[in-house]
Design a protein around this motif. Sequence first.
Motif, PDB file in Angstrom:
ATOM      1  N   VAL A   1      -3.363 -22.159  25.052  1.00 15.19           N
ATOM      2  CA  VAL A   1      -2.562 -21.004  24.545  1.00 15.19           C
ATOM      3  C   VAL A   1      -1.685 -21.793  23.669  1.00 15.19           C
ATOM      4  CG1 VAL A   1      -1.233 -19.256  25.351  1.00 15.19           C
ATOM      5  CG2 VAL A   1      -2.757 -20.486  26.992  1.00 15.19           C
ATOM      6  N   TYR A   2      -1.711 -20.748  22.554  1.00 16.33           N
ATOM      7  CA  TYR A   2      -0.748 -21.252  21.451  1.00 16.33           C
ATOM      8  C   TYR A   2       0.615 -21.016  21.983  1.00 16.33           C
ATOM      9  CZ  TYR A   2      -4.233 -21.319  17.655  1.00 16.33           C
ATOM     10  OH  TYR A   2      -5.263 -21.913  16.816  1.00 16.33           O
ATOM     11  N   PRO A   3       1.721 -22.039  21.650  1.00 18.03           N
ATOM     12  CA  PRO A   3       2.801 -21.940  22.295  1.00 18.03           C
ATOM     13  C   PRO A   3       3.958 -21.059  21.821  1.00 18.03           C
ATOM     14  CG  PRO A   3       2.658 -23.709  20.686  1.00 18.03           C
ATOM     15  CD  PRO A   3       1.408 -23.029  20.679  1.00 18.03           C
TER      16      PRO A   3
ATOM     17  N   LYS B   1       4.906 -14.904  22.040  1.00 21.30           N
ATOM     18  CA  LYS B   1       3.821 -13.666  21.964  1.00 21.30           C
ATOM     19  C   LYS B   1       2.465 -14.025  22.431  1.00 21.30           C
ATOM     20  CE  LYS B   1       6.659 -10.847  18.908  1.00 21.30           C
ATOM     21  NZ  LYS B   1       6.740 -10.468  17.405  1.00 21.30           N
ATOM     22  N   ALA B   2       1.987 -15.340  22.204  1.00 23.85           N
ATOM     23  CA  ALA B   2       0.737 -15.732  22.463  1.00 23.85           C
ATOM     24  C   ALA B   2       0.364 -15.856  24.035  1.00 23.85           C
ATOM     25  CB  ALA B   2       0.261 -16.796  21.700  1.00 23.85           C
ATOM     26  N   LYS B   3       0.350 -14.887  24.558  1.00 27.29           N
ATOM     27  CA  LYS B   3       0.010 -15.100  26.010  1.00 27.29           C
ATOM     28  C   LYS B   3      -1.351 -15.387  26.513  1.00 27.29           C
ATOM     29  CE  LYS B   3       4.342 -13.102  27.885  1.00 27.29           C
ATOM     30  NZ  LYS B   3       4.963 -12.043  26.874  1.00 27.29           N
TER      31      LYS B   3
ATOM     32  N   SER C   1      -5.013 -17.131  26.299  1.00 23.62           N
ATOM     33  CA  SER C   1      -5.674 -18.195  25.902  1.00 23.62           C
ATOM     34  C   SER C   1      -6.405 -18.075  24.794  1.00 23.62           C
ATOM     35  CB  SER C   1      -6.493 -18.818  27.025  1.00 23.62           C
ATOM     36  OG  SER C   1      -6.053 -19.243  28.213  1.00 23.62           O
ATOM     37  N   ALA C   2      -6.333 -19.103  23.703  1.00 22.50           N
ATOM     38  CA  ALA C   2      -7.239 -18.999  22.484  1.00 22.50           C
ATOM     39  C   ALA C   2      -8.497 -19.579  23.010  1.00 22.50           C
ATOM     40  CB  ALA C   2      -6.610 -19.681  21.358  1.00 22.50           C
ATOM     41  N   LEU C   3      -8.291 -20.575  23.904  1.00 23.53           N
ATOM     42  CA  LEU C   3      -9.544 -21.129  24.661  1.00 23.53           C
ATOM     43  C   LEU C   3      -9.543 -21.255  26.112  1.00 23.53           C
ATOM     44  CD1 LEU C   3      -9.812 -24.208  22.033  1.00 23.53           C
ATOM     45  CD2 LEU C   3     -11.287 -22.219  22.121  1.00 23.53           C
TER      46      LEU C   3
ATOM     47  N   SER D   1     -12.849 -16.235  17.786  1.00 21.50           N
ATOM     48  CA  SER D   1     -13.638 -16.851  19.056  1.00 21.50           C
ATOM     49  C   SER D   1     -13.183 -18.029  19.308  1.00 21.50           C
ATOM     50  CB  SER D   1     -15.186 -16.625  18.749  1.00 21.50           C
ATOM     51  OG  SER D   1     -15.562 -17.342  17.658  1.00 21.50           O
ATOM     52  N   GLY D   2     -12.443 -18.717  18.446  1.00 18.97           N
ATOM     53  CA  GLY D   2     -11.696 -20.069  18.956  1.00 18.97           C
ATOM     54  C   GLY D   2     -12.240 -21.116  18.013  1.00 18.97           C
ATOM     55  N   LYS D   3     -12.831 -21.016  16.921  1.00 13.43           N
ATOM     56  CA  LYS D   3     -13.553 -21.959  16.089  1.00 13.43           C
ATOM     57  C   LYS D   3     -12.490 -23.009  15.373  1.00 13.43           C
ATOM     58  CE  LYS D   3     -15.674 -19.149  13.665  1.00 13.43           C
ATOM     59  NZ  LYS D   3     -15.377 -17.820  13.854  1.00 13.43           N
ATOM     60  N   SER D   4     -11.519 -22.246  14.836  1.00 10.28           N
ATOM     61  CA  SER D   4     -10.469 -23.282  13.968  1.00 10.28           C
ATOM     62  C   SER D   4      -9.692 -23.488  14.957  1.00 10.28           C
ATOM     63  CB  SER D   4      -9.515 -22.041  13.311  1.00 10.28           C
ATOM     64  OG  SER D   4     -10.549 -21.442  12.491  1.00 10.28           O
ATOM     65  N   THR D   5      -9.559 -23.187  16.330  1.00 12.86           N
ATOM     66  CA  THR D   5      -8.412 -23.656  17.372  1.00 12.86           C
ATOM     67  C   THR D   5      -9.105 -25.221  17.967  1.00 12.86           C
ATOM     68  OG1 THR D   5      -7.953 -21.554  18.303  1.00 12.86           O
ATOM     69  CG2 THR D   5      -7.376 -23.357  19.304  1.00 12.86           C
TER      70      THR D   5
HETATM   71  N1  LIG Z   1      -1.294 -19.883  15.095  1.00 16.16           N
HETATM   72  C1  LIG Z   1      -1.860 -18.983  16.191  1.00 16.16           C
HETATM   73  N2  LIG Z   1      -0.869 -18.343  16.783  1.00 16.16           N
HETATM   74  C2  LIG Z   1      -1.182 -17.438  17.710  1.00 16.16           C
HETATM   75  N3  LIG Z   1      -2.403 -17.108  18.176  1.00 16.16           N
HETATM   76  C3  LIG Z   1      -3.197 -17.796  17.293  1.00 16.16           C
HETATM   77  C4  LIG Z   1      -3.035 -18.466  16.177  1.00 16.16           C
HETATM   78  N4  LIG Z   1      -4.037 -18.976  15.605  1.00 16.16           N
HETATM   79  C5  LIG Z   1      -5.322 -18.372  16.287  1.00 16.16           C
HETATM   80  N5  LIG Z   1      -4.683 -17.751  17.229  1.00 16.16           N
HETATM   81  C6  LIG Z   1      -5.636 -16.652  18.120  1.00 16.16           C
HETATM   82  O1  LIG Z   1      -6.424 -17.495  18.819  1.00 16.16           O
HETATM   83  C7  LIG Z   1      -7.661 -17.110  19.112  1.00 16.16           C
HETATM   84  C8  LIG Z   1      -8.696 -17.847  18.397  1.00 16.16           C
HETATM   85  O2  LIG Z   1      -8.442 -17.951  17.053  1.00 16.16           O
HETATM   86  P1  LIG Z   1      -9.187 -19.111  16.003  1.00 16.16           P
HETATM   87  O3  LIG Z   1      -8.432 -18.763  14.592  1.00 16.16           O
HETATM   88  O4  LIG Z   1      -9.483 -20.144  16.520  1.00 16.16           O
HETATM   89  O5  LIG Z   1     -10.732 -18.278  15.777  1.00 16.16           O
HETATM   90  P2  LIG Z   1     -11.855 -18.437  14.792  1.00 16.16           P
HETATM   91  O6  LIG Z   1     -13.042 -18.331  15.436  1.00 16.16           O
HETATM   92  O7  LIG Z   1     -11.375 -19.444  14.034  1.00 16.16           O
HETATM   93  O8  LIG Z   1     -11.377 -17.108  13.789  1.00 16.16           O
HETATM   94  P3  LIG Z   1     -12.069 -16.561  12.349  1.00 16.16           P
HETATM   95  O9  LIG Z   1     -13.363 -16.610  12.383  1.00 16.16           O
HETATM   96  O10 LIG Z   1     -11.527 -15.172  12.308  1.00 16.16           O
HETATM   97  O11 LIG Z   1     -11.495 -17.694  11.442  1.00 16.16           O
HETATM   98  C9  LIG Z   1      -7.578 -15.641  18.308  1.00 16.16           C
HETATM   99  O12 LIG Z   1      -7.381 -14.924  19.253  1.00 16.16           O
HETATM  100  C10 LIG Z   1      -6.359 -15.712  17.232  1.00 16.16           C
HETATM  101  O13 LIG Z   1      -5.690 -14.560  17.454  1.00 16.16           O
END
Ligand SMILES: Nc1ncnc2c1ncn2[C@@H]1O[C@H](COP(=O)(O)OP(=O)(O)OP(=O)(O)O)[C@@H](O)[C@H]1O
Length: 305
Positions: free
Chosen positions: A57-59, A62-64, A66-68, A89-93
């Motif tokens: 979960v982003y720390p 407001k980010a309540k 889970s990103a993953l 969907s969480g790829k960059s995370t």
């Molecule tokens: N810095 C951040 N702070 C809080 N939440 C975030 C942050 N970056 C991403 N998120 C949230 O985490 C979840 C996954 O985001 P992520 O960027 O990993 O997706 P992604 O699959 O790479 O998306 P995209 O294809 O749009 O680049 C999303 O719900 C996003 O809103």
Amino acid sequence: MTSIAILQQYSSRLNYSLQILFWDLSQVGKAVTNIKILYEAGNIKNQIIDGSNVCFVYPWEKAKESALPDVSFRIPAGSLVVNVGANGSGKSTIIKLLTGLYDTDSGAILVDGLPIQDYRLADLCQTQATLNLIMQSAKDGGAAELLDKFKAGAQMTLEPISTAFGYQLDDDKYKSLKGVLAKLEKTTEVSGGEKQRLVASRTFMRFRTGKIKLLCVDEPSSALDLRGEFELFERLRETGDGKTMIFVTHRFGHLTKYADVIICMKEGKVAELGTHKDLMAGGSEYASLYNVQAQVFTESEVRFC
Ligand SMILES: Nc1ncnc2c1ncn2[C@@H]1O[C@H](COP(=O)(O)OP(=O)(O)OP(=O)(O)O)[C@@H](O)[C@H]1O
């Protein structure tokens, strides 16, 4: 020259640690344990990556959500991995966790059998190349910064500047790349695609150090023209030389075609894992995303008939 990417990583990690410190004091004990282990960890050898039940979960307050929420995957050393899926969907995370930018909240990411947190960040940075971080620093610092990186990189690899700049190919073919560098001497900005080409070349230069084991790239070719994209992927495959490469992309094409493993994400979870052939046969999330792209061409062909 100290890499801006390393500095960025340290600064983001420091930022994150401070967030944790104020967010939950009970985490301090865990952080101290990690510091102790850092000095005991050895260097990374193969880069076999195992993610098991990773939750993050982003720390920020407001980010309540889970990103993953719960992600597991295995990336064999030397494989070409492509991470696809819808926006958010969480790829960059996943890339951020693999590069040590953030720590998992629960579950584990093991690199060569050891938790990723046990490695010194400097060791991770030395063995990893992340085009997006360099892109960001180029964006922040502008063209002059990028040019400095090239000059420093050329010295570092001890290659004649003409060969190092041009993906080490013959000068004529990559004249345009040198043209961009010449432009950089005179201007403060270049186009998005030109920047991406330069960043890609810079990465190839880093390959020459022989230390890079893992390449993580978020949208490597979004601004490249089609020929540029083709050349980039061909070159990556040729110079891959046992490196594990992980790409995040929305484009189905050269990368997905040759991928050893495609990780298809949906709503923070791994929806499917396999090769293009496997996932197309499955006819599920990946096949549906692929078909949306393929349909454009099929429909226009029908119209022209
Ligand atoms: N810095 C951040 N702070 C809080 N939440 C975030 C942050 N970056 C991403 N998120 C949230 O985490 C979840 C996954 O985001 P992520 O960027 O990993 O997706 P992604 O699959 O790479 O998306 P995209 O294809 O749009 O680049 C999303 O719900 C996003 O809103």
